[in-house]
Write a protein that holds these residues in place. Structure first.
Motif, PDB file in Angstrom:
ATOM      1  N   GLY A 163       0.859  -0.770  -0.070  1.00  0.00           N
ATOM      2  CA  GLY A 163      -0.174  -0.002   0.386  1.00  0.00           C
ATOM      3  C   GLY A 163       1.370   1.218   0.044  1.00  0.00           C
ATOM      4  O   GLY A 163       1.913   1.371  -0.125  1.00  0.00           O
ATOM      5  N   PRO A 164       0.524   2.552  -0.329  1.00  0.00           N
ATOM      6  CA  PRO A 164       1.084   3.974  -0.181  1.00  0.00           C
ATOM      7  C   PRO A 164       1.614   3.843   1.352  1.00  0.00           C
ATOM      8  O   PRO A 164       0.989   3.349   2.015  1.00  0.00           O
ATOM      9  N   ALA A 165       3.053   4.559   1.114  1.00  0.00           N
ATOM     10  CA  ALA A 165       3.552   4.571   2.552  1.00  0.00           C
ATOM     11  C   ALA A 165       3.298   5.641   3.141  1.00  0.00           C
ATOM     12  O   ALA A 165       2.940   6.810   2.389  1.00  0.00           O
ATOM     13  N   LEU A 166       3.074   5.392   4.699  1.00  0.00           N
ATOM     14  CA  LEU A 166       3.097   7.022   5.100  1.00  0.00           C
ATOM     15  C   LEU A 166       4.305   7.127   5.954  1.00  0.00           C
ATOM     16  O   LEU A 166       4.605   6.356   6.840  1.00  0.00           O
ATOM     17  N   THR A 167       4.344   8.359   6.630  1.00  0.00           N
ATOM     18  CA  THR A 167       5.304   8.582   7.236  1.00  0.00           C
ATOM     19  C   THR A 167       5.465   9.405   7.873  1.00  0.00           C
ATOM     20  O   THR A 167       3.905  10.271   8.255  1.00  0.00           O
ATOM     21  N   LEU A 168       5.599   9.246   9.894  1.00  0.00           N
ATOM     22  CA  LEU A 168       5.371   9.840  10.956  1.00  0.00           C
ATOM     23  C   LEU A 168       6.382  10.139  11.947  1.00  0.00           C
ATOM     24  O   LEU A 168       6.960   9.675  11.665  1.00  0.00           O
ATOM     25  N   THR A 169       5.652  11.324  12.347  1.00  0.00           N
ATOM     26  CA  THR A 169       6.448  12.230  12.738  1.00  0.00           C
ATOM     27  C   THR A 169       6.232  12.844  14.070  1.00  0.00           C
ATOM     28  O   THR A 169       4.998  13.058  14.147  1.00  0.00           O
ATOM     29  N   ARG A 170       6.755  12.939  15.648  1.00  0.00           N
ATOM     30  CA  ARG A 170       6.172  14.118  16.532  1.00  0.00           C
ATOM     31  C   ARG A 170       5.934  15.223  16.309  1.00  0.00           C
ATOM     32  O   ARG A 170       6.480  15.638  15.767  1.00  0.00           O
ATOM     33  N   ARG A 171       4.431  15.160  17.311  1.00  0.00           N
ATOM     34  CA  ARG A 171       4.121  16.624  16.804  1.00  0.00           C
ATOM     35  C   ARG A 171       4.202  17.460  17.978  1.00  0.00           C
ATOM     36  O   ARG A 171       4.554  16.948  19.360  1.00  0.00           O
ATOM     37  N   ALA A 172       4.646  18.880  17.758  1.00  0.00           N
ATOM     38  CA  ALA A 172       4.943  20.005  18.752  1.00  0.00           C
ATOM     39  C   ALA A 172       3.609  19.808  19.971  1.00  0.00           C
ATOM     40  O   ALA A 172       2.859  19.379  19.828  1.00  0.00           O
ATOM     41  N   GLY A 173       4.596  19.618  20.973  1.00  0.00           N
ATOM     42  CA  GLY A 173       3.772  20.088  22.606  1.00  0.00           C
ATOM     43  C   GLY A 173       3.026  17.915  22.722  1.00  0.00           C
ATOM     44  O   GLY A 173       2.470  18.268  23.048  1.00  0.00           O
ATOM     45  N   GLU A 174       3.388  17.678  21.727  1.00  0.00           N
ATOM     46  CA  GLU A 174       2.913  16.290  22.037  1.00  0.00           C
ATOM     47  C   GLU A 174       3.801  14.782  22.869  1.00  0.00           C
ATOM     48  O   GLU A 174       4.965  14.966  23.138  1.00  0.00           O
TER      49      GLU A 174
END
Length: 231
Positions: A163-174
């Motif tokens: 399937g389509p690739a997804l990239t995950l990152t940490r969000r500011a303040g999370e």
């Protein structure tokens, strides 16, 4: 590890008949995490043979015995203690940091393969390496009411879809926990949705589940946090 690629191809196209879709969704360079659903013993090898790039797959450490263990080690596969294994996750992160590909079956153990729940190890790897996650639907390696230990007869038709690739990152303040929970939920939803799409495309249904999920079986406990089941 290069010698194992032809072995994977033979498994998929000589011993069994495997149709493959979505290979263009796999990034051609850099680190990639392949996250597949899990219904059979053969899922890891079938995913390995179908992928357009070689990968290091997390395999339960009990398999690393005798001749098979030597083959798995020579092929570059990574042993993991299903009770929790920080070292295995760190080894995978090192591989990703070096631009390699890692394969993981985040449902934890064989079941219905619908990705209704996953462990958090794949989310930890995605967040800490920055590698894109490619959901992989694997169908046909177990069908109907076959027992979890069934090895399909040669000639059966399998279907593997990337399937389509997804990239995950940490969000500011999370917080770290919130980032882990969100990333795992996004990966679970992407994998579950892609499995449903692959079933529609191939006409190949999932098997019946005849055992509960063991959601620590693949990734174990991440190095900087405790895993929680994501459902």
């Amino acid at each position: 590890m290069s010698w194992s690629r032809p072995v994977g191809w033979i498994l998929d196209h000589v011993l069994y008949r495997t149709s493959i879709t979505g290979r263009s969704n796999v990034p051609t360079g850099g680190p990639v995490i392949f996250a597949g659903n899990h219904i059979s013993y053969l899922d890891g090898p079938v995913m390995f043979g179908a992928a357009p790039r070689p990968m290091h797959i997390l395999v339960k450490q009990e398999m690393f015995k005798g001749f098979l263990g030597r083959v798995l080690t020579a092929a570059g596969q990574v042993p993991v203690d299903r009770r929790g294994d920080r070292a295995a996750l760190q080894r995978c992160r090192d591989l990703l940091d070096a631009g390699r590909c890692v394969g993981i079956l985040p449902e934890g153990t064989r079941g219905s393969g619908d990705a209704s729940g996953i462990n958090g190890g794949v989310a930890w790897l995605a967040l800490n390496s920055g590698a894109p996650v490619v959901p992989v639907a694997i169908l046909g390696t177990r069908i109907g009411s076959e027992h979890l230990d069934t090895v399909p007869r040669p000639g059966r038709r399998f279907h593997v879809s990337f399937g389509p690739a997804l990239t995950l990152t940490r969000r500011a303040g999370e917080t770290g926990r919130a980032s882990m929970d969100r990333a795992a939920q996004e990966i679970r939803a992407a994998l579950a949705g892609h499995v449903r799409d692959a079933i529609q495309l191939s006409g190949q249904p999932l098997p019946l589940a005849d055992a509960p999920h063991d959601l620590t079986a693949v990734a174990g406990t991440p190095a900087d946090d405790h895993l929680r089941t994501v459902q």
